[in-house]
Design a protein around this motif. Structure first.
Motif, PDB file in Angstrom:
ATOM      1  N   LEU A   1       0.824  -1.280  -0.116  1.00 26.10           N
ATOM      2  CA  LEU A   1      -0.151   0.109  -0.140  1.00 26.10           C
ATOM      3  C   LEU A   1       0.676   1.288  -0.006  1.00 26.10           C
ATOM      4  N   ASP A   2       0.412   2.193  -0.913  1.00 23.92           N
ATOM      5  CA  ASP A   2       1.007   3.555  -0.710  1.00 23.92           C
ATOM      6  C   ASP A   2      -0.070   4.501  -0.766  1.00 23.92           C
ATOM      7  N   GLY A   3       0.487   5.869  -1.081  1.00 21.90           N
ATOM      8  CA  GLY A   3      -0.612   6.989  -1.061  1.00 21.90           C
ATOM      9  C   GLY A   3      -1.535   6.922  -2.285  1.00 21.90           C
ATOM     10  N   LEU A   4      -1.315   6.234  -3.485  1.00 22.80           N
ATOM     11  CA  LEU A   4      -1.941   6.014  -4.393  1.00 22.80           C
ATOM     12  C   LEU A   4      -3.276   4.921  -4.318  1.00 22.80           C
ATOM     13  N   SER A   5      -2.717   3.851  -3.578  1.00 23.62           N
ATOM     14  CA  SER A   5      -3.490   2.648  -3.405  1.00 23.62           C
ATOM     15  C   SER A   5      -4.275   2.582  -2.000  1.00 23.62           C
ATOM     16  N   LEU A   6      -3.918   3.170  -1.111  1.00 24.97           N
ATOM     17  CA  LEU A   6      -4.503   3.084   0.196  1.00 24.97           C
ATOM     18  C   LEU A   6      -6.027   4.024   0.110  1.00 24.97           C
ATOM     19  N   PRO A   7      -6.041   4.993  -0.452  1.00 24.67           N
ATOM     20  CA  PRO A   7      -7.507   5.749  -0.564  1.00 24.67           C
ATOM     21  C   PRO A   7      -8.283   4.904  -1.309  1.00 24.67           C
ATOM     22  N   MET A   8      -7.813   4.171  -2.423  1.00 25.56           N
ATOM     23  CA  MET A   8      -8.868   3.233  -3.101  1.00 25.56           C
ATOM     24  C   MET A   8      -9.245   2.194  -2.414  1.00 25.56           C
ATOM     25  N   VAL A   9      -8.401   1.567  -1.633  1.00 25.13           N
ATOM     26  CA  VAL A   9      -8.778   0.218  -0.764  1.00 25.13           C
ATOM     27  C   VAL A   9      -9.653   0.934   0.309  1.00 25.13           C
ATOM     28  N   ALA A  10      -9.758   1.968   0.717  1.00 26.81           N
ATOM     29  CA  ALA A  10     -10.458   2.466   1.615  1.00 26.81           C
ATOM     30  C   ALA A  10     -11.994   2.742   0.926  1.00 26.81           C
ATOM     31  N   VAL A  11     -11.956   3.525  -0.118  1.00 25.26           N
ATOM     32  CA  VAL A  11     -13.429   3.637  -0.700  1.00 25.26           C
ATOM     33  C   VAL A  11     -13.967   2.508  -1.187  1.00 25.26           C
ATOM     34  N   THR A  12     -13.179   1.502  -1.573  1.00 23.33           N
ATOM     35  CA  THR A  12     -13.826   0.255  -2.101  1.00 23.33           C
ATOM     36  C   THR A  12     -14.280  -0.561  -0.772  1.00 23.33           C
ATOM     37  N   SER A  13     -13.732  -0.556   0.507  1.00 26.05           N
ATOM     38  CA  SER A  13     -14.213  -1.363   1.424  1.00 26.05           C
ATOM     39  C   SER A  13     -15.597  -0.568   2.116  1.00 26.05           C
ATOM     40  N   GLY A  14     -15.625   0.730   1.831  1.00 22.40           N
ATOM     41  CA  GLY A  14     -16.629   1.766   2.370  1.00 22.40           C
ATOM     42  C   GLY A  14     -17.871   1.426   1.509  1.00 22.40           C
ATOM     43  N   LEU A  15     -17.651   1.144   0.204  1.00 26.47           N
ATOM     44  CA  LEU A  15     -18.629   1.111  -0.984  1.00 26.47           C
ATOM     45  C   LEU A  15     -19.243  -0.359  -0.756  1.00 26.47           C
ATOM     46  N   PHE A  16     -18.657  -1.226  -0.493  1.00 24.93           N
ATOM     47  CA  PHE A  16     -19.056  -2.416  -0.560  1.00 24.93           C
ATOM     48  C   PHE A  16     -20.015  -2.713   0.846  1.00 24.93           C
ATOM     49  N   LEU A  17     -19.469  -2.095   1.917  1.00 18.28           N
ATOM     50  CA  LEU A  17     -20.440  -2.030   3.047  1.00 18.28           C
ATOM     51  C   LEU A  17     -21.526  -1.185   2.785  1.00 18.28           C
ATOM     52  N   ALA A  18     -21.817  -0.140   2.059  1.00 20.83           N
ATOM     53  CA  ALA A  18     -22.749   0.412   1.779  1.00 20.83           C
ATOM     54  C   ALA A  18     -23.664  -0.231   0.869  1.00 20.83           C
ATOM     55  N   CYS A  19     -22.986  -1.022   0.214  1.00 22.03           N
ATOM     56  CA  CYS A  19     -24.056  -1.847  -0.785  1.00 22.03           C
ATOM     57  C   CYS A  19     -24.638  -3.163  -0.089  1.00 22.03           C
ATOM     58  N   ALA A  20     -23.787  -3.589   0.759  1.00 14.77           N
ATOM     59  CA  ALA A  20     -24.278  -4.690   1.782  1.00 14.77           C
ATOM     60  C   ALA A  20     -25.693  -4.237   2.632  1.00 14.77           C
ATOM     61  N   ILE A  21     -25.321  -3.026   2.946  1.00 14.67           N
ATOM     62  CA  ILE A  21     -26.644  -2.558   3.924  1.00 14.67           C
ATOM     63  C   ILE A  21     -27.793  -2.150   3.049  1.00 14.67           C
ATOM     64  N   HIS A  22     -27.456  -1.780   1.959  1.00 24.05           N
ATOM     65  CA  HIS A  22     -28.474  -1.317   0.928  1.00 24.05           C
ATOM     66  C   HIS A  22     -29.285  -2.806   0.441  1.00 24.05           C
ATOM     67  N   SER A  23     -28.595  -3.740   0.204  1.00 28.12           N
ATOM     68  CA  SER A  23     -29.174  -4.924  -0.041  1.00 28.12           C
ATOM     69  C   SER A  23     -29.704  -5.937   1.081  1.00 28.12           C
ATOM     70  N   LEU A  24     -29.957  -5.324   2.344  1.00 25.04           N
ATOM     71  CA  LEU A  24     -30.556  -6.008   3.199  1.00 25.04           C
ATOM     72  C   LEU A  24     -32.131  -6.436   2.928  1.00 25.04           C
ATOM     73  N   ARG A  25     -32.551  -6.007   1.962  1.00 21.81           N
ATOM     74  CA  ARG A  25     -33.939  -6.183   1.485  1.00 21.81           C
ATOM     75  C   ARG A  25     -33.738  -7.103   0.054  1.00 21.81           C
ATOM     76  N   GLN A  26     -32.942  -7.424  -0.338  1.00 20.38           N
ATOM     77  CA  GLN A  26     -32.795  -8.097  -1.721  1.00 20.38           C
ATOM     78  C   GLN A  26     -33.490  -9.266  -1.543  1.00 20.38           C
ATOM     79  N   PRO A  27     -34.571  -9.250  -2.445  1.00 26.90           N
ATOM     80  CA  PRO A  27     -35.483 -10.461  -2.524  1.00 26.90           C
ATOM     81  C   PRO A  27     -35.345 -11.790  -3.247  1.00 26.90           C
ATOM     82  N   HIS A  28     -34.293 -11.643  -4.255  1.00 29.13           N
ATOM     83  CA  HIS A  28     -34.251 -12.714  -5.347  1.00 29.13           C
ATOM     84  C   HIS A  28     -32.765 -13.566  -5.211  1.00 29.13           C
TER      85      HIS A  28
END
Length: 501
Positions: free
Chosen positions: A76-103
């Motif tokens: 990790l360096d200053g180019l990759s660490l921010p991308m790893v952070a935003v990736t982890s945050g977005l996947f958590l957001a999508c997990a919460i958003h998909s709590l009502r996933q029906p199919h």
């Protein structure tokens, strides 16, 4: 620690794969939320322990394919660490958003956990073959997300996405092989290649390698004219799929420019930086103008992604124009480009999740069939307004910090192009404000849809909990950006020094 961050979601997917689907979808989505939250906590710990002035951190290298000069090399360096952070945050957001996933909840969760590992792996990879493996696996994962859980012409859109990006990945592989053959001893290691600069003075050979790498990354970004797969893929993908596609997968292309193309091909990059600038400006203006003509809310957001990715391409191109510019300005352009990757991931991810609310309620993205939604759904209207104002670069949000740095850093080396790109902000502001006015103001009008509820309900708790934190982080970056810039700036300076060799 870094390998744990990358492979924790995949390990969870393997465990969940043996759990029968009959236990209920809530168990799978709840497990996904827990794993994504744990992974984000590990990333935060890695951020807190990262020394911005120390270069590459958490580095690990293991033998993988020694006969081919490929290894499991991550860091990790200053180019990759921010991308790893935003990736982890977005996947958590999508997990919460998909709590009502029906199919098909089990396979949906397993696929997203796989995609999370692939995405995190790419941003940590320091070997070209390792990078390529993750690059290709992301295409496969997103293909199934669109084809199985999308709507409209999802299968055709998924096939178009796969064919376009897979052909681009083949071009990328050719470029990687060209770099490998030029190095003595032969290696795919990114750190070793950046030190050796094997294509210095290579002329036509270097230009062909950059062309192959550039096409592969441009398709993924995407830039004009390689963008045509993006609007249908976004329009027909499920909300969580669109958020990950825009917030994470598109950044694989722009990240590849700053991780691979610029440091490994510095002389060739300087030679053709003007062409890159032109492509960036065309993408900025074309994306904004075509978005202005859209009636489909989600398709409009997709074209604004072409516009916003164009700013990043403009910045990395301007950073390669050494004549008539100083090192500080070029470093500022790279800092702005990486900040824009983070900002776009947060804001466009939020916008696509908000677009998913329209489809969830009334099965339509057509803006001409909606009006007055601020009445029955004031929270939805307010959150969308915040996301819109943030996306158009209003001060106080991350988009302003990113675009200000891009324009300031690019102005001295690409004056005319930067001035033209400023028009993109005006067009984007107009189209987003018009969409906001059409959908949320005026008399109430909602489309009829078979199976839809009679009323338009406001944001549900899971929807609000997934979207609002993304916007809150964008505000924090817009008001107090130093915690992010302190990480990016040293890496940007190092990158500019490599390009100037």
């Amino acid at each position: 620690m870094l390998s744990l961050i990358v492979f924790l979601p995949l390990a969870a997917a393997v465990v969940l794969a043996v759990v029968p689907a009959s236990v209920g979808g809530r168990m799978f989505t709840g497990s996904w939320v827990a794993v994504a939250a744990a992974d984000l906590a590990l990333v935060v710990a890695a951020w807190l322990g990262y020394d911005a002035g120390g270069g590459m951190a958490y580095e690990q290298q293991l033998r993988w394919i020694p006969s081919a000069g490929a290894s499991y090399h991550v860091g990790l360096d200053g180019l990759s660490l921010p991308m790893v952070a935003v990736t982890s945050g977005l996947f958590l957001a999508c997990a919460i958003h998909s709590l009502r996933q029906p199919h098909r909840v089990k396979s949906f969760v397993l696929l997203f956990l796989f995609l999370q590992t692939v995405s995190l792996g790419l941003f940590t990879a320091l070997d070209l073959i390792l990078f390529f493996v993750y690059f290709d696996l992301s295409i496969v994962g997103m293909y199934f997300v669109i084809a199985r859980w999308g709507h409209g012409q999802a299968r055709q859109s998924a096939l178009k996405f796969f064919l376009y990006t897979f052909i681009g990945s083949l071009a990328l592989l050719l470029g990687f092989i060209g770099l490998y053959l030029a190095a003595e001893p032969h290696t795919f290691d990114i750190v070793a290649l950046s030190r050796a600069n094997p294509l210095a003075g290579s002329g036509t050979y270097g230009a062909l390698v950059l062309l192959a790498v550039g096409i592969g990354l441009a398709v993924k970004t995407p830039t004009v004219p390689f963008h045509t797969w993006l609007p249908p893929a976004h329009t027909d993908a499920p909300a969580a799929g669109s958020a990950i596609l825009a917030g994470v997968l598109l950044k694989m292309g722009t990240y590849g420019f700053v991780r691979i193309a610029m440091p490994l091909l510095p002389a060739t990059w300087r030679q053709y930086a003007g062409v890159v600038v032109i492509i960036g400006v065309v993408s900025v203006l074309y994306g904004a103008l075509v978005a202005l003509a859209q009636e489909d809310f989600k398709r409009m957001i997709a074209y604004t992604s072409v516009n916003h990715m164009g700013y990043i391409i403009l910045a990395v191109g301007a950073a390669g124009i050494v004549a008539g510019s100083d090192e500080q300005a070029r470093s500022l352009a790279i800092t702005g480009a990486v900040t824009q990757m983070v900002s776009h991931g947060l804001l466009t991810g939020a916008l696509f999740l908000l677009a998913g609310v329209l489809h969830d309620r009334r099965r339509s993205y057509d803006m001409s069939t909606y009006s007055g939604l601020a009445g029955p759904a004031p929270v939805f209207a307010g959150v969308t307004a915040v996301a819109v104002f943030a996306s158009l670069g209003l001060p106080g949000f991350s988009g302003f910090i990113a675009e200000f740095q891009i324009f300031t850093g690019s102005l001295s080396s690409a004056t005319v192009a930067t001035a033209l790109a400023l028009l993109g902000i005006l067009i984007t502001a107009g189209l987003l404000l018009r969409a906001l006015h059409r959908v949320f103001l005026g008399p109430l009008r909602i489309p009829d849809a078979p199976g839809a509820a009679r009323d338009f309900t406001d944001l549900r708790p899971s929807e609000a909990a997934s979207i609002m934190p993304l916007l809150a982080i964008a505000v924090v970056i817009g008001v107090l950006p130093r915690f992010l810039l302190n990480v990016i700036e040293p890496a940007s300076t190092t990158l500019i020094e490599m390009v100037a060799r």
